[in-house]
Design an enzyme around this catalytic site. Structure first.
Site, short mmCIF file in Angstrom:
data_model
loop_
_atom_site.label_atom_id
_atom_site.label_comp_id
_atom_site.label_asym_id
_atom_site.label_seq_id
_atom_site.Cartn_x
_atom_site.Cartn_y
_atom_site.Cartn_z
CG HIS A 151 47.50 62.60 -88.77
ND1 HIS A 151 48.70 61.95 -88.94
CD2 HIS A 151 46.78 61.85 -87.92
CE1 HIS A 151 48.70 60.84 -88.23
NE2 HIS A 151 47.53 60.75 -87.60
NE ARG A 160 40.98 67.35 -78.82
CZ ARG A 160 40.94 66.52 -79.85
NH1 ARG A 160 40.28 65.40 -79.76
NH2 ARG A 160 41.55 66.80 -80.97
N GLY A 171 42.10 61.36 -84.27
CA GLY A 171 42.17 60.73 -85.60
C GLY A 171 42.22 59.22 -85.60
NE ARG A 201 30.82 65.50 -84.73
CZ ARG A 201 31.59 66.28 -85.46
NH1 ARG A 201 32.89 66.26 -85.30
NH2 ARG A 201 31.07 67.09 -86.36
CE LYS A 239 34.73 64.32 -80.36
NZ LYS A 239 34.91 63.41 -81.48
CB SER A 264 70.92 50.90 -52.02
OG SER A 264 70.53 51.29 -53.32
CE1 TYR A 301 69.59 56.35 -52.83
CE2 TYR A 301 69.69 56.64 -50.44
CZ TYR A 301 70.10 55.99 -51.59
OH TYR A 301 71.01 54.97 -51.52
CG MET A 358 38.55 55.13 -82.40
SD MET A 358 37.82 55.08 -80.79
CE MET A 358 38.19 56.67 -80.15
CB CYS A 399 70.34 52.10 -56.85
SG CYS A 399 70.83 50.45 -56.34
C1 PEP Z 1 69.90 46.03 -59.25
O1 PEP Z 1 70.04 44.83 -59.20
O2 PEP Z 1 68.81 46.60 -59.17
C2 PEP Z 1 71.07 46.91 -59.42
C3 PEP Z 1 70.95 48.22 -59.36
O3 PEP Z 1 72.24 46.33 -59.72
P1 PEP Z 1 72.63 45.79 -61.17
O4 PEP Z 1 71.60 46.26 -62.11
O5 PEP Z 1 73.98 46.34 -61.44
O6 PEP Z 1 72.62 44.33 -60.94
#
Ligand code: PEP
Ligand code: MG
Length: 907
Positions: free
Chosen positions: A489, A371, A107, A98, A27, A797, A884, A109, A864
């Site tokens: 609100h 803003r 809203g 303010r 502000k 992975s 990836y 504060m 993963c």
């Molecule tokens: C992990 O350990 O990150 C994984 C993907 O395998 P899980 O979660 O199945 O153990």
């Protein structure tokens, strides 16, 4: 820290500017900037956010002492520009105080208006303005706000009535009137006296008459409000650090309640719900700002177009609309033209949608705030793409304008067209925040939270909401209110949360005591189902069917931009063809993790699986595996076909075997009969499989190394499915992943089994399918010896769930017992199972990638674990050169955007 604690602005000059928001709050920084670009703003000054931290470190008295000289001279600066004097009855200056943090916290504060009034000054104000009613109305509002906020009289329990409101009710009841503005001047005067008595009675203090004392009280109260419960909760939800602090802005008051040529309003340069490029907002003639947002009077639309639409939604006929609720465009055309031009100027200056507050005092327009407007996920994407097309921003800015996590809203289901056409419309309100929501009705925030925790989907129904309702709103699927406009609100907060909201549904009668809501004669009780359409404002009876969202239009265009700029690609974690298809529609380019164990849980499969585990000889185990083979092959066939031409990374069996065996007597009896053995035999096998610490026991590749026939069966199933697909003309690209490797020998043996089984199969079938063998890096030792492991692994992975577990030594399953306390004590900033720990776990990842690629130059690396869909973790993956990330289907677009942002930010 800098010695300068106060920054002034006014009359086209300012000591601050827009890029000083960390120090001056959003502000304060924007008020300074507006001065610099010629937008009319009342003069004032901002006390920095650093002072807020100082306030909590050194205490009130010290900080007031440190600020004194600067604040006093800044008050003089306002006096000079306003040509009036603080506390001078013959020509009084009033100010507002303010809050303003670095990130907007609507809203949360406190604000104090009309400061500087006392029994003498109010007379002077009446004389100066020739408007005694206005003077006393301002005074009674000030005493009430001061009592509530500074002197702490606002009830803590939201069910309790505000002591000042109770007095107002009493005075009105005595005269038999309903509305505040029906009170006479004498009654307003009487209110002031009664308010002051109540203050004395409840706090033991006299209401302070000295304006400077009032000012210090208000400044300190705003700092204190940084630590109020709802502000703390909001910060937690939005991830705003406490150290940011709030600034305090003190500004000359301008009055929207000085009669019919005065007004006040809130407006947006584009639609914050849909993102449409149409100026919109609400205003009230002869009112103060709080009246617009508080939902006490029905606010009117600023544009004529908006007003016509509103009237249609509210069933108001044209005659009534024009007479009672005209738009500002119609009622104040010249001021509207100025407002329109200035909002356009501000949007072009900031190159983003603006949320603005203004006041008209006796025909003169003032801006009080601008803003970047909060917006829904849909609006976020549309506005970014529109601004790009309009040439206001470039592609990279458009990508950076979108918050990855907010895309989640666009992935939620929408109402099924047919179901919607058949749904019974109970009533209509304002389309305050889009989306489709179904759930059971609850009336209180606490219930919303509790029911949600118990697994219910709820719709929170309120007359209106207040900041105390925040936690409940967050737990609800949607919010329905009887009162309040598009800037109430409920509407503003719901849009910020990306929650579906229908506000101002005037036909609903909420009875909190009976816990019912009456809609056109239909009584809906707590627990009954209703559905809300936040895009049209319709409220339906019962549950209306929804269908999955699609990536089209602006969203698809944004995703194309992501593709253009990202280096990382995004795969998905999916175990079924359905999940794979959902992810592929969201742009996943393969499967990064297919957990095969989930495939064993259906009826016949689980029986065969149990037989395999409970067998006590290789021969029996192989018999059971033969039963499992066709099931597994069928599953892999489905998933490889769905992801044809894309890599599908299938992980061999990972979890401890005891997870699959029956622990109840009935289940054990069934298995005994099935296998022709005694129940005791089954029980002794089950107990021999039980482990003290299964997470560190017989799981992962230890299974395949103990029972190589499992690995052989899974390989046959994966490659058998691939061969079948190849024969049918498809292009399957399987990858076989060995889990939980810590020593290269573990992988070596598994790889050997896989390759041997493959060779045999290919020879038998007369068809070969190219495939890769890789491993998960999820044990610290694997990361430490990644150079050796890469001799055998064709890809890595990172399983960051286990890697986090084993690096921290925190059990994935038991962290809840100490995590809340660790977060509270700030031992941890975040849950490391949700947000990748870049310093520790991240170091292992980076090292493993480097070591692995020393051995195998083009080693493909991905992630993963759960972190693969969390934006800051995705960005880290980009920086350490992964190829990836893989995440659950509904996080694919989020990961794609984060990946693109990482690439853009790098340049
Ligand atoms: C992990 O350990 O990150 C994984 C993907 O395998 P899980 O979660 O199945 O153990
Ligand atoms: Mg794991």
């Amino acid at each position: 820290m800098s010695e300068k604690r106060v920054y002034t602005f006014g009359n086209g000059k300012a000591e601050g500017k827009a890029d000083m928001r960390n120090l001056l709050g959003g502000k304060g920084a924007n008020l300074a900037e507006m001065n610099l670009i010629g937008v009319p703003v009342p003069p004032g000054f901002t006390i920095t956010t650093d002072v807020c931290n100082e306030y909590f470190e050194k205490g009130k008295e010290t900080v007031v002492g440190l600020l004194k000289a600067e604040v006093e001279s800044s008050v003089k600066h306002i006096e000079a520009l306003m040509n009036s004097k603080f506390g001078d009855p013959s020509n009084p200056l009033l100010v507002s105080v303010r809050s303003g943090a670095r990130a907007s916290m609507p809203g949360m504060m406190d604000t104090i208006l009309n400061l500087g009034l006392n029994d003498v000054v109010v007379e002077g104000l009446a004389k100066k303005t020739g408007n005694e009613r206005f003077a006393y109305d301002s005074y009674r509002r000030f005493v009430q706000m001061y009592g509530d906020v500074v002197l702490g009289m606002k009830p803590v329990n939201k069910e309790d009535i505000d002591p000042f409101e109770a007095i107002i009710q009493q005075v009105k009841a005595q005269r038999g009137i309903k509305l505040d503005n029906e009170m006479t001047v004498d009654e307003l005067k009487q209110l002031v006296t009664l308010f002051k008595n109540a203050i004395k009675e409840q706090t033991g203090q006299n209401f302070p008459d000295d304006p400077m004392e009032q000012l210090w009280g208000a400044v300190c109260a705003v700092f204190d409000s940084w630590m109020n419960e709802r502000a703390i909760l909001y910060r937690k939800m939005e991830g705003i650090p406490q150290e940011w602090g709030t600034a305090v802005t003190v500004m000359a008051m301008v009055f929207g309640n000085m009669g019919e040529t005065s007004a006040t309003g809130v407006c947006f340069s584009r639609d914050a719900a849909t993102g449409e490029n149409c100026f919109n907002g609400e205003y009230l003639i002869n009112a103060q700002g709080e009246d617009v947002v508080a939902g006490i009077r029905t606010p009117q639309q600023i544009t004529k177009e908006g007003s016509l639409r509103w009237a249609k939604q509210q069933n108001v006929d044209e005659e009534t609309r024009r007479k009672k609720f005209p738009s500002m465009e119609e009622a104040m055309p010249e001021l509207y033209a100025q407002l329109y031009a200035l909002q356009d100027k501000l949007e072009k200056h900031y190159h983003d949608m603006q949320d603005m507050e203004f006041t008209v005092q006796e025909g003169k327009l003032w801006f009080l705030q601008t803003r970047n407007g909060k917006r829904t996920g849909t609006a976020m994407v549309k506005i970014a793409m529109d601004l790009l097309h309009e040439g206001e921003i470039d592609e990279k800015t458009a990508l950076l304008r979108c918050e990855p996590n907010k895309l989640d809203e666009l992935l939620h289901p929408v109402f099924d067209k047919e179901a919607r056409a058949q749904a019974h419309v109970l009533t209509r309100g304002l389309p305050a925040s889009p989306g489709a929501a179904c759930g059971q009705v609850v009336f209180f925030a606490d219930d919303a939270t509790k029911w949600h925790e118990d697994g219910h989907q709820v719709i929170m129904v309120r007359i209106e909401t207040s900041p105390e309702d925040l936690a409940g709103m967050s737990a609800a699927e949607g919010i329905l209110t009887a009162r309040g406009g598009m800037t109430s609100h409920a509407a503003v907060v719901a849009r910020g949360m990306g929650k579906c909201c229908v506000s101002g549904a005037g036909a609903i009668m909420v009875d909190y005591k009976a816990r019912t809501v009456e809609i056109d004669g239909t009584i809906i009780r707590e627990g009954d189902y209703i559905s809300l359409n936040g895009s049209t404002g319709e409220v339906y009876a019962g549950e209306v069917k929804t269908r999955p969202a699609e990536v089209t239009g602006d969203f698809a265009e944004l995703m194309d931009l992501c593709k253009k700029y990202s280096k990382l690609v995004v795969r998905t974690n999916a175990d079924t063809p359905h999940d794979a298809e959902v992810a592929s529609n969201f742009g996943a380019v393969g499967i990064g993790l297919c957990r095969t164990e989930h495939m064993f849980f259906e009826n016949e499969k689980i029986k065969a699986m149990r037989e395999m585990i409970l067998a006590d000889s290789t021969e029996d185990r192989e018999k059971a595996l033969d039963k499992l083979l066709p099931y597994q092959k069928q599953d892999f066939y489905g998933i490889l076909k769905c992801m044809d031409g894309m890599p599908v990374n299938i992980r061999l069996l990972d979890p401890p075997l005891h997870e699959f065996v029956p622990h109840d007597l009935k289940g054990q009896e069934i298995m005994a009969q099935e296998m022709g053995v005694s129940v005791q035999f089954i029980q002794s096998r089950v107990s021999s499989l039980s482990e003290h610490n299964p997470m560190l026991g017989l799981r992962g590749c230890r299974l395949g190394n103990t029972f190589p026939e499992i690995t052989a069966m899974q390989t046959k199933a994966i490659l058998g499915a691939a061969i079948q697909l190849k024969k049918e003309g498809f292009n399957p690209m399987p990858e076989i992943m060995v889990p939980l490797v810590g020593i290269v020998n573990e992988l070596d043996i598994q790889e050997h089994i896989i390759r041997k089984t493959a060779d045999k199969l290919f020879k038998k079938e007369g068809v070969e399918v190219p495939f890769k063998v890789g491993t998960m890096i999820e044990i610290p030792r694997a990361a430490l010896t990644a150079d050796l492991i890469a001799q055998k692994a064709e890809y890595f992975s990172f399983g960051t769930n286990d890697l986090t577990q084993m690096t921290f030594g925190y059990s994935r399953d038991d962290i809840a017992s100490f995590l809340p306390s660790y977060l509270e004590k700030k031992i941890l900033d975040v849950d490391p199972f949700q947000v990748l720990d870049q310093k520790g776990v991240g170091q292992l990842i980076q090292m493993a990638v480097e070591k692995g690629r020393k051995t195998r130059k083009n080693l493909k690396c991905g992630i993963c674990g759960e972190h693969g869909g969390e934006p800051s973790s995705v960005k880290f993956c980009h920086h350490v050169g992964l190829n990836y990330v893989s995440c659950s289907p509904f996080r694919v677009p989020i990961a794609r955007l984060a990946a693109a942002q990482a690439a853009v930010e790098e340049k």
